[in-house]
Design an enzyme around this catalytic site. Structure first.
Site, PDB file in Angstrom:
ATOM      1  N   GLU A   7      -0.691  -8.947  -0.611  1.00 31.27           N
ATOM      2  CA  GLU A   7      -1.672  -9.371  -0.409  1.00 31.27           C
ATOM      3  C   GLU A   7      -2.684  -9.422  -1.277  1.00 31.27           C
ATOM      4  OE1 GLU A   7      -1.375  -6.047   3.157  1.00 31.27           O
ATOM      5  OE2 GLU A   7      -3.048  -7.992   4.150  1.00 31.27           O
TER       6      GLU A   7
ATOM      7  N   GLY B 229       0.703  -4.466   1.132  1.00 33.82           N
ATOM      8  CA  GLY B 229      -0.630  -4.900  -0.118  1.00 33.82           C
ATOM      9  C   GLY B 229       0.186  -5.581  -1.321  1.00 33.82           C
TER      10      GLY B 229
ATOM     11  N   GLU C 184       4.912  -5.054   7.234  1.00 30.77           N
ATOM     12  CA  GLU C 184       4.362  -3.992   7.529  1.00 30.77           C
ATOM     13  C   GLU C 184       5.141  -3.542   9.040  1.00 30.77           C
ATOM     14  OE1 GLU C 184       2.632  -6.352   5.671  1.00 30.77           O
ATOM     15  OE2 GLU C 184       1.124  -5.847   4.327  1.00 30.77           O
TER      16      GLU C 184
ATOM     17  N   ALA D 143       1.043  -1.079  -0.250  1.00 31.58           N
ATOM     18  CA  ALA D 143      -0.580   0.009  -0.081  1.00 31.58           C
ATOM     19  C   ALA D 143       0.554   1.300  -0.136  1.00 31.58           C
ATOM     20  CB  ALA D 143      -0.747  -0.637   0.848  1.00 31.58           C
TER      21      ALA D 143
HETATM   22  C1  HXC Z   1       4.936   4.172  -1.544  1.00 31.66           C
HETATM   23  C2  HXC Z   1       7.242   3.335  -2.026  1.00 31.66           C
HETATM   24  C3  HXC Z   1       6.813   1.958  -1.296  1.00 31.66           C
HETATM   25  C4  HXC Z   1       5.398   1.336  -1.128  1.00 31.66           C
HETATM   26  C5  HXC Z   1       8.675   1.908  -2.212  1.00 31.66           C
HETATM   27  N1  HXC Z   1       8.245   3.608  -2.740  1.00 31.66           N
HETATM   28  N2  HXC Z   1       7.337   1.212  -2.083  1.00 31.66           N
HETATM   29  N3  HXC Z   1       6.241   4.404  -1.841  1.00 31.66           N
HETATM   30  N4  HXC Z   1       4.936   3.211  -1.300  1.00 31.66           N
HETATM   31  N5  HXC Z   1       5.185   1.029  -0.404  1.00 31.66           N
HETATM   32  C6  HXC Z   1       8.587   4.531  -3.805  1.00 31.66           C
HETATM   33  C7  HXC Z   1       9.988   5.274  -2.802  1.00 31.66           C
HETATM   34  O1  HXC Z   1       9.592   5.733  -2.153  1.00 31.66           O
HETATM   35  C8  HXC Z   1      11.022   4.511  -4.026  1.00 31.66           C
HETATM   36  O2  HXC Z   1      10.006   6.533  -3.876  1.00 31.66           O
HETATM   37  C9  HXC Z   1      10.514   4.445  -4.870  1.00 31.66           C
HETATM   38  O3  HXC Z   1       9.202   3.724  -4.498  1.00 31.66           O
HETATM   39  C10 HXC Z   1      11.961   3.265  -5.465  1.00 31.66           C
HETATM   40  O4  HXC Z   1      11.853   2.297  -4.098  1.00 31.66           O
HETATM   41  P1  HXC Z   1      13.064   2.838  -3.330  1.00 31.66           P
HETATM   42  O5  HXC Z   1      12.900   1.995  -1.981  1.00 31.66           O
HETATM   43  O6  HXC Z   1      14.456   3.295  -3.917  1.00 31.66           O
HETATM   44  O7  HXC Z   1      13.646   1.010  -3.792  1.00 31.66           O
HETATM   45  P2  HXC Z   1      14.884  -0.169  -3.716  1.00 31.66           P
HETATM   46  O8  HXC Z   1      16.013   0.431  -2.951  1.00 31.66           O
HETATM   47  O9  HXC Z   1      14.818  -0.809  -4.830  1.00 31.66           O
HETATM   48  O10 HXC Z   1      13.994  -0.867  -2.356  1.00 31.66           O
HETATM   49  C11 HXC Z   1      12.466  -1.919  -3.159  1.00 31.66           C
HETATM   50  C12 HXC Z   1      11.886  -1.789  -1.500  1.00 31.66           C
HETATM   51  C13 HXC Z   1      12.044  -0.610  -0.770  1.00 31.66           C
HETATM   52  C14 HXC Z   1      11.854  -3.055  -0.781  1.00 31.66           C
HETATM   53  C15 HXC Z   1      10.680  -2.705  -2.300  1.00 31.66           C
HETATM   54  O11 HXC Z   1      10.835   0.786  -1.553  1.00 31.66           O
HETATM   55  C16 HXC Z   1      10.305  -1.100   0.243  1.00 31.66           C
HETATM   56  O12 HXC Z   1      11.356  -1.654   1.386  1.00 31.66           O
HETATM   57  N6  HXC Z   1       9.478  -0.455   0.283  1.00 31.66           N
HETATM   58  C17 HXC Z   1       8.390  -0.157   0.944  1.00 31.66           C
HETATM   59  C18 HXC Z   1       7.985  -2.140   1.418  1.00 31.66           C
HETATM   60  C19 HXC Z   1       6.782  -2.235   2.324  1.00 31.66           C
HETATM   61  O13 HXC Z   1       7.370  -1.622   3.487  1.00 31.66           O
HETATM   62  N7  HXC Z   1       5.139  -2.563   2.437  1.00 31.66           N
HETATM   63  C20 HXC Z   1       4.419  -2.723   3.133  1.00 31.66           C
HETATM   64  C21 HXC Z   1       3.572  -1.397   2.854  1.00 31.66           C
HETATM   65  S1  HXC Z   1       2.410  -1.129   4.004  1.00 31.66           S
HETATM   66  P3  HXC Z   1      11.147   8.095  -4.569  1.00 31.66           P
HETATM   67  O14 HXC Z   1      10.713   9.276  -4.318  1.00 31.66           O
HETATM   68  O15 HXC Z   1      11.819   8.086  -3.071  1.00 31.66           O
HETATM   69  O16 HXC Z   1      12.304   7.601  -5.618  1.00 31.66           O
HETATM   70  C22 HXC Z   1       1.161  -2.181   3.766  1.00 31.66           C
HETATM   71  C23 HXC Z   1       0.167  -2.101   4.598  1.00 31.66           C
HETATM   72  C24 HXC Z   1      -0.949  -2.925   3.973  1.00 31.66           C
HETATM   73  O17 HXC Z   1       1.584  -3.058   2.491  1.00 31.66           O
HETATM   74  C25 HXC Z   1      -1.922  -2.944   4.843  1.00 31.66           C
HETATM   75  C26 HXC Z   1      -3.158  -3.315   4.259  1.00 31.66           C
HETATM   76  C27 HXC Z   1      -2.629  -2.553   2.747  1.00 31.66           C
END
Ligand code: HXC
Length: 257
Positions: free
Chosen positions: A111, A108, A131, A64
């Site tokens: 999911e 998400g 998360e 998400a």
């Molecule tokens: C918003 C996101 C994002 C996310 C990545 N980006 N994941 N933006 N929400 N979930 C954005 C980054 O901020 C970045 O933007 C761009 O995408 C590229 O990501 P990087 O981190 O620079 O790439 P990399 O180093 O290759 O790492 C990839 C990654 C990492 C491992 C996937 O981005 C990451 O850990 N993302 C978050 C994963 C996460 O925690 N997901 C769960 C979310 S909570 P900029 O602008 O900086 O270039 C969730 C809640 C679920 O899903 C419950 C209900 C749905």
């Protein structure tokens, strides 16, 4: 403005592409509403027999959108029915939906993939429920669908440590139906979807509904449901055609009725 969800029709298959490459396909309302609208269109189209949802080579969806939800408070999440309102359109689709996952399917994103009827993974796929690192928890079915797919031990491990599972482990654990070399992911997924869509649409839907019962009822209730639906399949013209074609050693021509 870029379209965050793209659709294509490949024969009898509806393809949905999540298209926010700059944000690792993070899922905000525009994306999820777009996926829902695409499903509505494909469900209404009698020509379509199977739907595929995919991302790009780096990410199916990395979760998400964190920026989108970071300032939500409880009342906002509750009143807007966050997740249930639009994400669950994937779950309510009556035609089969295949997730074709390359790269990250996290939070998400994982999911959303699990809401689909099956997952085909590229050998680059990585699944995770990270998360907990964000001070929250899986909220789009992760705590429920992941244990049903991979068992309690691995689900606890993934949800509590935030570790990722690669494609090989995901296949071994039952999370994904197939692992495919990344270069061929879409082609192979479309091929399987085309096979599904070549069959009788009401039968496709009956089978999907019956398999899903295995998750939602006791064995006896599930078997009863299956038997009733199976009996009703004898009312189909396509059943008469399919069996006649076998006996007459020719290819069946289904009319979806
Ligand atoms: C918003 C996101 C994002 C996310 C990545 N980006 N994941 N933006 N929400 N979930 C954005 C980054 O901020 C970045 O933007 C761009 O995408 C590229 O990501 P990087 O981190 O620079 O790439 P990399 O180093 O290759 O790492 C990839 C990654 C990492 C491992 C996937 O981005 C990451 O850990 N993302 C978050 C994963 C996460 O925690 N997901 C769960 C979310 S909570 P900029 O602008 O900086 O270039 C969730 C809640 C679920 O899903 C419950 C209900 C749905």
């Amino acid at each position: 403005m870029t379209q965050v969800v793209l659709t294509e029709v490949h024969g009898k298959v509806g393809l949905i592409r999540i298209n926010r490459p700059e944000a690792m396909n993070a899922l905000n309302n525009n994306v999820v509403d777009g996926i829902g609208a695409a499903i509505d269109t494909f469900e209404a189209d009698e020509n379509i027999g199977c739907i595929v949802i995919t991302g790009n080579e780096k990410a199916f969806a990395a979760g998400a959108d964190i920026g989108f939800m970071k300032d939500f408070d409880y009342m906002h999440a509750y009143k807007t029915d966050f997740i249930t309102r639009n994400w669950e359109r994937v779950k309510t689709a009556r035609k089969p939906v295949i997730a074709a996952v390359a790269g990250f399917a996290l939070g998400g994103g994982c999911e959303m993939a699990m809401m689909c009827d099956m997952i085909f993974a590229a050998d680059t796929a990585k699944f995770g429920q990270p998360e907990i690192r964000l001070g929250t928890m899986p909220g789009a079915g992760g705590t429920q669908r992941l244990p049903r797919a991979v068992g309690k031990a691995k689900a606890m491990d993934m949800c509590l440590t935030a570790r990722m599972m690669d494609a090989a482990e995901a296949e071994k654990s039952g999370l994904v139906a197939r692992v495919i070399p990344a270069d061929h992911l879409l082609e192979e997924t479309l091929k399987a979807a085309t096979t599904i869509a070549s069959f009788s649409l009401p039968v496709i839907m009956m089978i999907k509904e019956s398999v899903n019962r295995a998750y939602e009822s006791s064995l006896n209730e599930g078997l009863l449901f299956e038997r009733r639906v199976f009996h009703s399949a004898f009312a189909l013209e396509d059943q008469k055609e399919g069996m006649a074609a076998f006996v007459e050693k020719r290819k069946a021509v289904f009319k979806n009725r």
